[in-house]
Design an enzyme around this catalytic site. Structure first.
Site, PDB file in Angstrom:
ATOM      1  N   LYS A  14       0.857  -1.386   0.127  1.00 51.55           N
ATOM      2  CA  LYS A  14       0.009  -0.136  -0.057  1.00 51.55           C
ATOM      3  C   LYS A  14       0.855   1.166  -0.024  1.00 51.55           C
ATOM      4  O   LYS A  14       0.552   2.084  -0.864  1.00 51.55           O
ATOM      5  CB  LYS A  14      -0.847  -0.152   1.212  1.00 51.55           C
ATOM      6  CG  LYS A  14      -1.897  -0.878   1.418  1.00 51.55           C
ATOM      7  CD  LYS A  14      -2.955  -0.962   2.396  1.00 51.55           C
ATOM      8  CE  LYS A  14      -2.360  -1.064   3.809  1.00 51.55           C
ATOM      9  NZ  LYS A  14      -1.812  -2.282   4.166  1.00 51.55           N
ATOM     10  N   ARG A  89      -9.833   0.870   9.391  1.00 53.08           N
ATOM     11  CA  ARG A  89      -9.276  -0.550   9.661  1.00 53.08           C
ATOM     12  C   ARG A  89     -10.333  -1.144  10.529  1.00 53.08           C
ATOM     13  O   ARG A  89     -10.268  -2.426  10.671  1.00 53.08           O
ATOM     14  CB  ARG A  89      -8.089  -0.422  10.323  1.00 53.08           C
ATOM     15  CG  ARG A  89      -6.809  -0.928   9.447  1.00 53.08           C
ATOM     16  CD  ARG A  89      -5.560  -0.774  10.631  1.00 53.08           C
ATOM     17  NE  ARG A  89      -4.340  -1.372  10.214  1.00 53.08           N
ATOM     18  CZ  ARG A  89      -3.484  -1.009   9.489  1.00 53.08           C
ATOM     19  NH1 ARG A  89      -3.465   0.312   8.999  1.00 53.08           N
ATOM     20  NH2 ARG A  89      -2.361  -1.639   9.340  1.00 53.08           N
ATOM     21  N   ARG A 128      11.197  -6.282   4.422  1.00 56.60           N
ATOM     22  CA  ARG A 128      11.168  -4.799   4.511  1.00 56.60           C
ATOM     23  C   ARG A 128      11.704  -4.376   5.977  1.00 56.60           C
ATOM     24  O   ARG A 128      12.377  -3.387   5.888  1.00 56.60           O
ATOM     25  CB  ARG A 128       9.549  -4.644   4.465  1.00 56.60           C
ATOM     26  CG  ARG A 128       9.437  -2.858   4.699  1.00 56.60           C
ATOM     27  CD  ARG A 128       7.722  -2.515   4.336  1.00 56.60           C
ATOM     28  NE  ARG A 128       6.984  -3.157   5.733  1.00 56.60           N
ATOM     29  CZ  ARG A 128       5.596  -2.980   5.808  1.00 56.60           C
ATOM     30  NH1 ARG A 128       5.130  -2.509   4.555  1.00 56.60           N
ATOM     31  NH2 ARG A 128       4.961  -3.370   6.745  1.00 56.60           N
ATOM     32  N   ARG A 134      11.323  -0.627  11.698  1.00 57.37           N
ATOM     33  CA  ARG A 134       9.970  -0.817  12.287  1.00 57.37           C
ATOM     34  C   ARG A 134      10.049  -2.023  13.051  1.00 57.37           C
ATOM     35  O   ARG A 134      10.069  -3.133  12.327  1.00 57.37           O
ATOM     36  CB  ARG A 134       8.626  -0.983  11.289  1.00 57.37           C
ATOM     37  CG  ARG A 134       8.263   0.209  10.571  1.00 57.37           C
ATOM     38  CD  ARG A 134       7.186   0.194   9.537  1.00 57.37           C
ATOM     39  NE  ARG A 134       6.177  -0.510  10.326  1.00 57.37           N
ATOM     40  CZ  ARG A 134       4.857  -0.544   9.468  1.00 57.37           C
ATOM     41  NH1 ARG A 134       4.944  -0.122   8.183  1.00 57.37           N
ATOM     42  NH2 ARG A 134       3.979  -1.312   9.835  1.00 57.37           N
ATOM     43  N   ARG A 146      -0.841  -9.255  13.101  1.00 56.15           N
ATOM     44  CA  ARG A 146      -1.072  -8.137  12.210  1.00 56.15           C
ATOM     45  C   ARG A 146      -1.952  -8.574  11.135  1.00 56.15           C
ATOM     46  O   ARG A 146      -2.907  -8.150  10.942  1.00 56.15           O
ATOM     47  CB  ARG A 146      -0.096  -7.308  11.692  1.00 56.15           C
ATOM     48  CG  ARG A 146       0.634  -6.381  12.800  1.00 56.15           C
ATOM     49  CD  ARG A 146       2.086  -5.883  12.322  1.00 56.15           C
ATOM     50  NE  ARG A 146       1.859  -5.211  11.268  1.00 56.15           N
ATOM     51  CZ  ARG A 146       3.045  -4.810  10.699  1.00 56.15           C
ATOM     52  NH1 ARG A 146       4.289  -5.327  10.582  1.00 56.15           N
ATOM     53  NH2 ARG A 146       2.993  -4.195   9.496  1.00 56.15           N
TER      54      ARG A 146
HETATM   55  P1  AMP Z   1       0.616   0.483   8.893  1.00 57.16           P
HETATM   56  O1  AMP Z   1       1.612   1.354   8.630  1.00 57.16           O
HETATM   57  O2  AMP Z   1      -0.673   0.853   8.105  1.00 57.16           O
HETATM   58  O3  AMP Z   1       0.966  -1.105   8.632  1.00 57.16           O
HETATM   59  O4  AMP Z   1       0.152   0.729  10.306  1.00 57.16           O
HETATM   60  C1  AMP Z   1       0.909   0.127  11.438  1.00 57.16           C
HETATM   61  C2  AMP Z   1       0.342   0.037  13.083  1.00 57.16           C
HETATM   62  O5  AMP Z   1      -0.387   1.069  13.103  1.00 57.16           O
HETATM   63  C3  AMP Z   1      -0.767  -1.154  12.737  1.00 57.16           C
HETATM   64  O6  AMP Z   1      -0.351  -2.303  12.877  1.00 57.16           O
HETATM   65  C4  AMP Z   1      -1.757  -0.620  14.002  1.00 57.16           C
HETATM   66  O7  AMP Z   1      -1.103  -0.978  15.045  1.00 57.16           O
HETATM   67  C5  AMP Z   1      -1.666   1.177  13.594  1.00 57.16           C
HETATM   68  N1  AMP Z   1      -2.578   1.519  12.737  1.00 57.16           N
HETATM   69  C6  AMP Z   1      -2.526   2.199  11.662  1.00 57.16           C
HETATM   70  N2  AMP Z   1      -3.672   2.543  10.956  1.00 57.16           N
HETATM   71  C7  AMP Z   1      -4.599   2.043  12.061  1.00 57.16           C
HETATM   72  C8  AMP Z   1      -6.064   2.352  11.912  1.00 57.16           C
HETATM   73  N3  AMP Z   1      -6.695   2.663  11.030  1.00 57.16           N
HETATM   74  N4  AMP Z   1      -6.784   1.931  13.084  1.00 57.16           N
HETATM   75  C9  AMP Z   1      -5.952   1.284  14.097  1.00 57.16           C
HETATM   76  N5  AMP Z   1      -4.819   1.287  13.992  1.00 57.16           N
HETATM   77  C10 AMP Z   1      -4.029   1.574  13.093  1.00 57.16           C
END
Ligand code: AMP
Length: 191
Positions: A14, A89, A128, A134, A146
């Site tokens: 994404k 989400r 990654r 991260r 996740r």
């Molecule tokens: P991402 O970078 O989108 O993979 O997000 C990393 C982490 O941030 C996720 O595993 C969640 O812990 C948190 N996170 C990101 N977006 C959301 C969301 N819309 N709602 C809740 N937690 C989120």
């Protein structure tokens, strides 16, 4: 305004595709993961709470994320539209987004689902993790959590948009450019 949700499991590409889409279509990239990581990095009390949730692969509460999204949208309301990356989400977030965009006569135009099979995701995320910095990209059990959270809590968001005729699916396997071409074909047929 053209608003697109870039949807898919962790590791589906994404973020990579969002960077290319914003460049071509001049949209604004709204990544909730990025916003949360910035808060985490700030070391604030809120940041500490967020860190614990992210580091374990769990979702941050809806209200916290929604507040950040609202501020971001308000600060960028003059743009051509948003790419929502990692948001919504949960179905509650999707419902909230609809209500938030309503008063400004805007809506989500499409949800674009980057489809990638689970068995490829873990490998991709670990790769990654070598450069992303991260913590949640480095541990297989956290990555699996996740992916489970995605299937159990996030995937129903697709049905929310399917019922509105806004769901579009794209094969997320292939080179970055191949996947990007598929995405462009979908966007071009909508605009
Ligand atoms: P991402 O970078 O989108 O993979 O997000 C990393 C982490 O941030 C996720 O595993 C969640 O812990 C948190 N996170 C990101 N977006 C959301 C969301 N819309 N709602 C809740 N937690 C989120």
């Amino acid at each position: 305004m053209f608003n697109l949700i870039l949807f898919g499991p962790p590791g589906s590409g994404k973020g990579t595709q969002a960077t290319k889409i914003i460049e071509k279509y001049k949209l604004k990239h709204l990544s909730t993961g990025d916003l949360l990581r910035a808060e985490k990095k700030s070391g604030s009390e809120l940041g500490k709470k967020i860190a614990e949730l992210i580091n374990n692969g769990n979702l941050v509460p809806d209200e916290m994320v929604q507040e950040m999204v609202k501020t971001f949208v308000f600060n960028n309301k003059e743009c051509n539209g948003f790419i929502f990356d990692g948001f919504p989400r949960t179905v509650a977030q999707a419902e909230w987004l609809k209500e938030m965009l309503n008063p400004v006569n805007a809506e989500v135009n499409i949800l674009l689902h980057l489809h990638v099979d689970d068995n490829i995701l873990v490998e991709r995320i670990l790769e990654r993790g070598k450069s992303s910095g991260r913590d949640d990209d480095k541990d297989v059990s956290i990555i699996n959590n996740r992916i489970e959270v995605y299937h159990n809590i996030t995937q129903p968001v697709m049905d929310f948009y399917k019922s509105q005729g806004k769901y579009r699916k794209v094969d997320g396997i292939g080179s970055i450019d191949e996947v990007f071409d598929r995405i462009c074909n979908v966007i071009d047929s909508e605009t």
